[in-house]
Design a protein around this motif. Structure first.
Motif, mmCIF file in Angstrom:
data_model
loop_
_atom_site.group_PDB
_atom_site.id
_atom_site.type_symbol
_atom_site.label_atom_id
_atom_site.label_comp_id
_atom_site.label_asym_id
_atom_site.label_seq_id
_atom_site.Cartn_x
_atom_site.Cartn_y
_atom_site.Cartn_z
ATOM 1 N N LYS A 34 -5.025 -8.123 -1.941
ATOM 2 C CA LYS A 34 -5.487 -7.410 -0.746
ATOM 3 C C LYS A 34 -4.638 -7.765 0.468
ATOM 4 O O LYS A 34 -4.265 -8.905 0.646
ATOM 5 C CB LYS A 34 -6.939 -7.807 -0.453
ATOM 6 N N ARG A 35 -4.390 -6.779 1.336
ATOM 7 C CA ARG A 35 -3.717 -6.946 2.623
ATOM 8 C C ARG A 35 -2.345 -7.620 2.499
ATOM 9 O O ARG A 35 -1.920 -8.343 3.395
ATOM 10 C CB ARG A 35 -4.607 -7.696 3.622
ATOM 11 N N LEU A 36 -1.672 -7.332 1.398
ATOM 12 C CA LEU A 36 -0.350 -7.882 1.155
ATOM 13 C C LEU A 36 0.691 -7.284 2.096
ATOM 14 O O LEU A 36 1.762 -7.859 2.285
ATOM 15 C CB LEU A 36 0.026 -7.540 -0.292
ATOM 16 N N LEU A 37 0.414 -6.127 2.647
ATOM 17 C CA LEU A 37 1.385 -5.429 3.508
ATOM 18 C C LEU A 37 0.856 -5.289 4.934
ATOM 19 O O LEU A 37 1.129 -4.310 5.620
ATOM 20 C CB LEU A 37 1.740 -4.062 2.914
ATOM 21 N N GLN A 63 -5.476 -0.013 2.356
ATOM 22 C CA GLN A 63 -6.136 -1.100 1.616
ATOM 23 C C GLN A 63 -5.247 -2.335 1.531
ATOM 24 O O GLN A 63 -5.737 -3.451 1.366
ATOM 25 C CB GLN A 63 -6.533 -0.611 0.216
ATOM 26 N N LEU A 64 -3.943 -2.156 1.669
ATOM 27 C CA LEU A 64 -3.022 -3.302 1.671
ATOM 28 C C LEU A 64 -2.784 -3.844 3.087
ATOM 29 O O LEU A 64 -1.967 -4.746 3.276
ATOM 30 C CB LEU A 64 -1.688 -2.895 1.038
ATOM 31 N N GLY A 65 -3.471 -3.277 4.083
ATOM 32 C CA GLY A 65 -3.345 -3.784 5.448
ATOM 33 C C GLY A 65 -2.316 -3.059 6.294
ATOM 34 O O GLY A 65 -2.086 -3.416 7.447
ATOM 35 N N GLY A 66 -1.677 -2.051 5.731
ATOM 36 C CA GLY A 66 -0.668 -1.301 6.475
ATOM 37 C C GLY A 66 -1.170 0.068 6.885
ATOM 38 O O GLY A 66 -2.369 0.338 6.863
ATOM 39 N N GLU B 38 -15.308 -1.662 7.465
ATOM 40 C CA GLU B 38 -14.012 -2.317 7.255
ATOM 41 C C GLU B 38 -13.373 -1.872 5.927
ATOM 42 O O GLU B 38 -13.986 -1.979 4.857
ATOM 43 C CB GLU B 38 -14.244 -3.836 7.225
ATOM 44 N N GLY B 39 -12.165 -1.382 6.029
ATOM 45 C CA GLY B 39 -11.403 -1.049 4.832
ATOM 46 C C GLY B 39 -11.774 0.275 4.182
ATOM 47 O O GLY B 39 -11.166 0.657 3.177
ATOM 48 N N ARG B 40 -12.743 0.989 4.756
ATOM 49 C CA ARG B 40 -13.175 2.253 4.159
ATOM 50 C C ARG B 40 -12.306 3.420 4.643
ATOM 51 O O ARG B 40 -11.827 3.407 5.780
ATOM 52 C CB ARG B 40 -14.623 2.558 4.538
ATOM 53 N N SER B 41 -12.155 4.420 3.804
ATOM 54 C CA SER B 41 -11.370 5.612 4.142
ATOM 55 C C SER B 41 -12.239 6.863 4.055
ATOM 56 O O SER B 41 -12.908 7.097 3.051
ATOM 57 C CB SER B 41 -10.183 5.766 3.177
ATOM 58 N N LEU B 42 -12.205 7.632 5.130
ATOM 59 C CA LEU B 42 -12.918 8.915 5.191
ATOM 60 C C LEU B 42 -11.892 10.037 5.164
ATOM 61 O O LEU B 42 -10.968 10.047 5.980
ATOM 62 C CB LEU B 42 -13.727 8.998 6.492
ATOM 63 N N GLY B 43 -12.025 10.969 4.233
ATOM 64 C CA GLY B 43 -11.151 12.146 4.231
ATOM 65 C C GLY B 43 -11.698 13.200 5.166
ATOM 66 O O GLY B 43 -12.901 13.469 5.162
#
Lengths: 335, 335, 335
Positions: A34-37, A63-66, B38-43
């Protein structure tokens, strides 16, 4: 400056490298890395439309922080000149060379979906646009589908086959040409054939007369298959092609005999509407699974029965775009 | 898999549920529940243009720690087939079923603004497109304005009325048809009527002859109003409609008598250019406030005097889109 | 409410203020002030296309912990009416006043690229659209290129000159009109001239007869230059203009004598295709560097030899858009 490592096709990478990406994709599907980028920006340049690719890359980077910077040529920017040395008094106000150098100073990588021209195969097969970007960019260039290759799709395909069957070596997979109102690019088929041959998949390519795959791609894949101890065969009957397969992968592609002649191609193509993956053909397989790179034209490429049946892997395959692209991003943006 | 809970219209939700969303919206306006997603994505899928909705959803998700993936059909992707069982040899290369299943594997929710066709009301009133998405999606579907409903707008409207008047029960609100060069969808009016009736708002609907609201929506709202101890009346004169109101909510909508006949509708509509909310009409109210779901055609829907006057709640109402959508996101993405 | 401070042009700001922004940009280039704008949202409104500006702002906000909401008028929203008091029964369904007020309630700042109309200079020179936004917005408005100014480009230009030459006072910089198939806006030249004069840059403006810069902009810059102890001269020969320069800044701009008359302008313009920055002209400079605000038409504005030569600062200049915009964002969003 060291030249960045690009991901334009599976061809330059050996089986061990691709295996590592697949292993990483599986770990990422289960929540690793997670959050590698963190803080990184990926440019997405679309010269052609996209739903799956656009969405899965944006979710992957987040999801990778970018983040992704989403650039659509038709509405956001302008024509870019790919040829060097030109007097640029035509429609393109900027050179790929300059766009690539400038974007390299803002972005950590550039992912590109090019326009399939469909006029002249001797031009299109060289994939000049994505190679021009790769030559000029100072950051990794990732291919989101060019005229010839769709390597991100191939990685999702292999990940799905490995999840389902465990071992790829010796696995019988049929690449099935299907009916479709218009020709589509062969890019997903080229990339899966190129990558899968390195793993020793036993491919059968089934297509009507006159729909031969690119001879160079096929010859390279046969050589790779031989090194991996497997073979690639070509048949001209869809039912025969499906017989005994563990997986049937459907896609339409253009006839290279009349490439760039849409009227001639349309007449030829209209003779093959019976090339649809249906229940009868799937029953000829060895408990075979169904794959498709999507978008799917239901009841033209494949029947509802097969798409919605228990043997359909299409949604798992599409979901794996997300996980495999996270692995690709983690691999290439770190290099 | 449990079916996800969608937000397609206020209709299926009871007053207590909607009240909780409004309470949460107020807390969020004052800074509560930060980074809840946190970390969620909405289309965000736009089949039609948007300024307020697009911006407020993107800011809402970001402030909650998530992101939006912004997808505009006209430039980003392609036609989607909503009907099941079709032989897909037409213009749509992908089925809603497949787009919805695939996007469900990348995104935590899908918000959709559909195209208002305006050809055949018997078709349009069924809101088939958003219902097709809701049926197929494995994540919550949020309605960003369909042919029939605009529930996110209604929540912002109710929040604004509650902030201004405290109690909604018995509050006299006039839904005022106004002049406009083209017909607009009745969706915001339908949703406010449907939701407000549950709270016991005393609605007056004012419109010219021939501009009756959808009979089914109106009957359902009257039944809800009765349960809540209030009534809904309809008048055919704008000044009479404004008399005694605490709030006037302006919107144009189409005539169902000539729906799908743009020339006939234009002639009929041209007779009602005097249906504008102006100072004289606002002086007939009981110190009434002015609301409008925007965009506003100044000096056509409403005069500058009223829009810019002390009684205008339009900017507060528009700002509340942000806060109420944060509450909607927090409610539906957690469920 | 205090009026927010906008960045529409360099004109209202004194040298000390601009110097602070440049100092901050240098610190940011070296990694300072990370995540200074955590949770903030910047709206990007494009009424015209953009590659560099769009990408660099999105990366800038992300690196500072914020986000951009990217709004393209051609595909995302609609015409906005800039004039006050109008009866809005035409093509624009919404007023700038209302869009600006509503977006101010969602966003922490609004950056705008306006459409260059190119019909009537007496209209265009007033930059009415961006001023209408600035008047109505409750948050800072940043100019991403209007008809008259491109202040973000000017800050990147000055940053690049300072990095290369250390001291700007007395630095000989030539603003060189060049051939181009179509007229381009003079905005980058106006802004660099306006800002650079405050620093005492010794400008030479080189252009063909009939391509005089806007008289008001030039007079203001001359007055600023005088205060700073420098002068601005105008010449009508490109080679003469380059002689002795430490830097040559290339850009095409329209002839005000035939503004709004594209056919007449095209004929006039066709006489000056020899106005290209080439090796011979650069050898007439005093070891001069080459700058260009991009996009560059190679071998029309400038030869490949100069663009790709050791004296080209164009990529550094483009990269500095990112750093200088981070400094601008940090300055204006905090005020």
């Amino acid at each position: 400056m060291d030249s960045p490592q690009h991901f334009l096709s599976p061809q330059p990478f050996d089986r061990a490298f691709l295996d590592n990406v697949l292993d990483r994709a599986v770990r990422m599907k289960h929540g690793a890395d997670k959050r590698l980028l963190e803080g990184r920006s990926l440019g997405l340049l679309f010269f052609n439309r996209s739903l799956r690719t656009r969405t899965s890359f944006q979710v992957a980077m987040f999801q990778l922080g970018g983040q992704c910077v989403n650039l659509t040529s038709s509405s956001d920017f302008w024509d870019l000149e790919p040829e060097e040395g030109k007097v640029m008094d035509g429609s393109a106000p900027e050179h790929v060379k300059d766009a690539a150098r400038v974007l390299s100073s803002y972005l950590d990588a550039i992912a590109i979906r090019t326009v399939p021209f469909g006029r002249n195969y001797d031009v299109d097969r060289r994939d000049a646009v994505i190679h021009a970007w790769a030559k000029q960019a100072r950051v990794p260039v990732l291919n989101m589908e060019s005229n010839v290759h769709h390597p991100c799709q191939a990685m999702a395909d292999l990940m799905t086959l490995r999840e389902t069957f465990g071992e790829l070596k010796g696995l019988k997979v049929t690449l099935a040409w299907t009916a479709n109102p218009q020709p589509q690019s062969a890019a997903p088929v080229h990339s899966l054939l190129t990558a899968g041959a390195k793993f020793g998949i036993e491919f059968t390519v089934a297509h009507p007369d006159g729909y031969d795959l690119d001879a160079g791609i096929l010859a390279d894949a046969k050589a790779e298959a031989e090194r991996a101890g497997s073979t690639i065969r070509v048949v001209h009957d869809l039912t025969e092609g499906c017989r005994g397969a563990r997986a049937v992968y459907a896609r339409s592609w253009p006839s290279l005999e009349c490439y760039g002649q849409p009227t001639v191609e349309a007449v030829k193509r209209s003779r093959f509407t019976s090339w649809i993956v249906d229940g009868a053909r799937m029953r000829a397989t060895q408990d075979g699974k169904f794959l498709h790179p999507m978008p799917v034209r239901r009841n033209v490429n494949v029947t509802d029965e097969v798409m919605d049946g228990a043997g359909s892997l299409v949604y798992q395959q599409a979901e794996n775009r997300l996980h495999s692209q996270k692995a690709i991003l983690a691999t290439f943006l770190k290099s």
